[in-house]
Write an enzyme that holds these catalytic residues in place. Sequence first.
Site, mmCIF file in Angstrom:
data_model
loop_
_atom_site.group_PDB
_atom_site.id
_atom_site.type_symbol
_atom_site.label_atom_id
_atom_site.label_comp_id
_atom_site.label_asym_id
_atom_site.label_seq_id
_atom_site.Cartn_x
_atom_site.Cartn_y
_atom_site.Cartn_z
ATOM 1 N N HIS A 207 85.079 80.354 -1.757
ATOM 2 C CA HIS A 207 84.805 81.744 -2.126
ATOM 3 C C HIS A 207 83.799 81.879 -3.269
ATOM 4 O O HIS A 207 83.640 82.960 -3.815
ATOM 5 C CB HIS A 207 86.110 82.447 -2.534
ATOM 6 C CG HIS A 207 87.112 82.493 -1.431
ATOM 7 N ND1 HIS A 207 88.409 82.887 -1.622
ATOM 8 C CD2 HIS A 207 86.998 82.180 -0.123
ATOM 9 C CE1 HIS A 207 89.059 82.815 -0.470
ATOM 10 N NE2 HIS A 207 88.220 82.386 0.460
ATOM 11 N N GLU B 131 85.363 89.827 10.616
ATOM 12 C CA GLU B 131 84.015 90.096 10.113
ATOM 13 C C GLU B 131 82.988 90.237 11.234
ATOM 14 O O GLU B 131 82.101 91.089 11.182
ATOM 15 C CB GLU B 131 83.571 89.012 9.134
ATOM 16 C CG GLU B 131 84.199 89.111 7.757
ATOM 17 C CD GLU B 131 85.619 88.540 7.707
ATOM 18 O OE1 GLU B 131 86.063 87.949 8.727
ATOM 19 O OE2 GLU B 131 86.288 88.696 6.685
#
Lengths: 455, 330
Positions: free
Chosen positions: B129, B60
Amino acid sequence: MAEIIMPKMGDAMTEGKVIRWYKKAGDSVKKGEPVLEIETDKVNLDLEAEEDGVLEEITVAEGTMAPVGGHLANIGPGGSAAASKKPAAAKAAEKKEVADPGKEDDRKKTPETEPVEARSAGEKPSEPAAPESKEKPSAGEEATSDQSVPDEGGERRRSSPLARRMARELGLRIDSVQGSGPSGRIVASDVKRMQSAAPAPAAPQSASGSSQPAPAGRKPEARFVAAAPLEDQKVPLTAMRRTIAKRLSESTGPIPHFYLTADYDVTTLLALRDQLGEIAGSKLSVNDFIVRAAALALRHHPYVNASFTEEAIQLHGQVHIGIAVSTPDGLLTPVVRNADQKSVAEIAADVRSLAEKARNRKLKPDEYQGSTMTISNLGAWGIEEFTAIINPPNVAILAIGAAAPRTVVIDRQVVIRDRMKVTMSCDHRVVDGALGAEYLKTLRQYIEQPLRLVL
Amino acid sequence: MPEKTYRDAIREAMMEEMDRDPTVLIMGEDIGIYEGTFRITAGMLKKYGSKRVIDTPIAEAGMVGTAVGMAMLGLRPIVEMMTINFAIVAADQILNHAAKVRYFSGGQVDVPLVIRGPQGAGVQLSAQHSQSFESFYAHFPGLKVLAPGTPADAKGLLKTAIRGKDPVIFLESAALYGLKGEVPDGEEALVPLGQSRVVREGKDVTIVAYSRMMQMSLAVADKLAAEKGIEAEVIDLRTLRPLDMEPVYQSVRKTHRAVVVQEQWKLFGAAAEIAAAISETVFDELDAPVARVTGEDVPMPYARNLELLAVPHEEQVLHAIRKVMYRGED
């Protein structure tokens, strides 16, 4: 096991009132958690549990006084009650699982179970142990966070910002309103209720709004508009008001008097009296104007049109003015009923007939009972100024001196005006100095602008 | 107007902008050949090719760093995070670079970058998440933070974000991807950033929310009106930064009470900011303390039943409304 007792919050405190129980008998409580709210003569405050446990019996109901040191409730171990809640929460969770096999929108089908309760029964893993923390343990209990602080010389009442603003705009005393919110918080609906119970704007104002040319000629009553009816209302004594009543009575006798004197300019009133007397074709006295002025002013200040009892302050829904009349046998106070709704001419007629009956001892009980305020006028005897004793159960009396020309300074010039001194005796159990002064100020408007009395 | 899902509205926004402007491109993990973990990018690789729909390694920080460079040099990259939670790996690139390049360059260089992806709970993705990041990103000057609650806003805000000059954090609600609603086409779809919207008018209490909690609040408001005759006004913030509070103040001036609903945790959340702003600005209008309804202060559980208990639900909003209206348990 711990006992909850009424604490002593100050040297003068002998008892306190239980305002509300936050917990019911059988509820589990945590150390430091507020269990009930009490009211003392200075302050409202929460009493907190001193240890974890279950609230056992409650011995003092809401709204009841208890002496300092008096037993209020017990906190016991009560393991069974706390334990019995857990299965319920677990069951609720299971029910959900069966009902919602994992669709995206199944949020909406959350079962009936009160979620807050389900959660409070469960563990709070992330909450650090902070026994002395002043933070309230339950999330969202802001209601109790604005702990009252005693102000110098009085109690501070909890109130919402909106309620305070509304009271300010309406000219109401916020501390005269009984709060219905959590911990007695005064909220907008309480102020609205107070407003509808308080006097409507006095007749002169509303009448002058619809101004038409004055009918030339005979009847001054033609324009007279009777005031709207008021309502009886009982205002429970707050602990502070109870203490004021008790302490001041102890110091000066059953009715703690104090006196306020105002000096009114009656030049206009005297001229008006002469003109109206000619128009009406009968003699009107200054006192007839004062009766109406005093009655109208009372509508602005319901706490002056009141009586004191041990439990409550009775605000009277009608304005009845007692007139002190001397007779050979002594003093009588016949009553002009609903004086706020009568014209000056009507009041004059009433007073004349009542005084006549009084001198002949023909007054019936309903003609000398039930006054809500009294007027004593020694002007005819040339008395410039005096103090009168309150006529129970009134909380105020007006002592009217002689109207006479006097030199006064207006715009830095010495001029001669007709002046009249009025001394108000107030019952301090109900009427505080500022309120008495406000009343005299309102009375000034009626007396110095006497057209307000005939419109 | 055609009805579309929130998911399709997001794809449509990106494809319309890619058709309109050749500098727009998208990069992310599994967005090309696999067509996206949530199938947001379905069909895009086939249509635009691998130069504009770029499958990246699982990196990322590298993705965002690359995108910041692209944006500084005139492209308009969109970075899809598989979930926004993964963007914290790239936090330095986002907070210390994307958000500050214009400032450091004295206004010479813009970073027209959109970082988008799902966040929040409701789909059993467990503690790592399911988090909500709006207050985290909205804290930083230099970023814009959007959180649409309807398909039309998802499309309209995303199109505006792609066209803008600023780095934008575009927070999608994973639990709303299947939500259907009317979605305008083309230019009509554009929604300006930084405008809250009254989504339901009412006079009794103000509910402030955004994203999924706005949808839940609307359902509560309809139920309240039908069952209790209480008319709640619901305000959808839509954009957390810049934050448009004026409609909230106007509403509180009318209702005198407010409930703020957020999915994220209570401490230092968006609701705290909103409640404080209300107190600062319209204090004298309040008849009750502003109430907050928030997620429970725990990492998000995986178990379905516990996840349901950990995020705000309708009964809690009802409870808060009763509290600010001083109504008992009726």
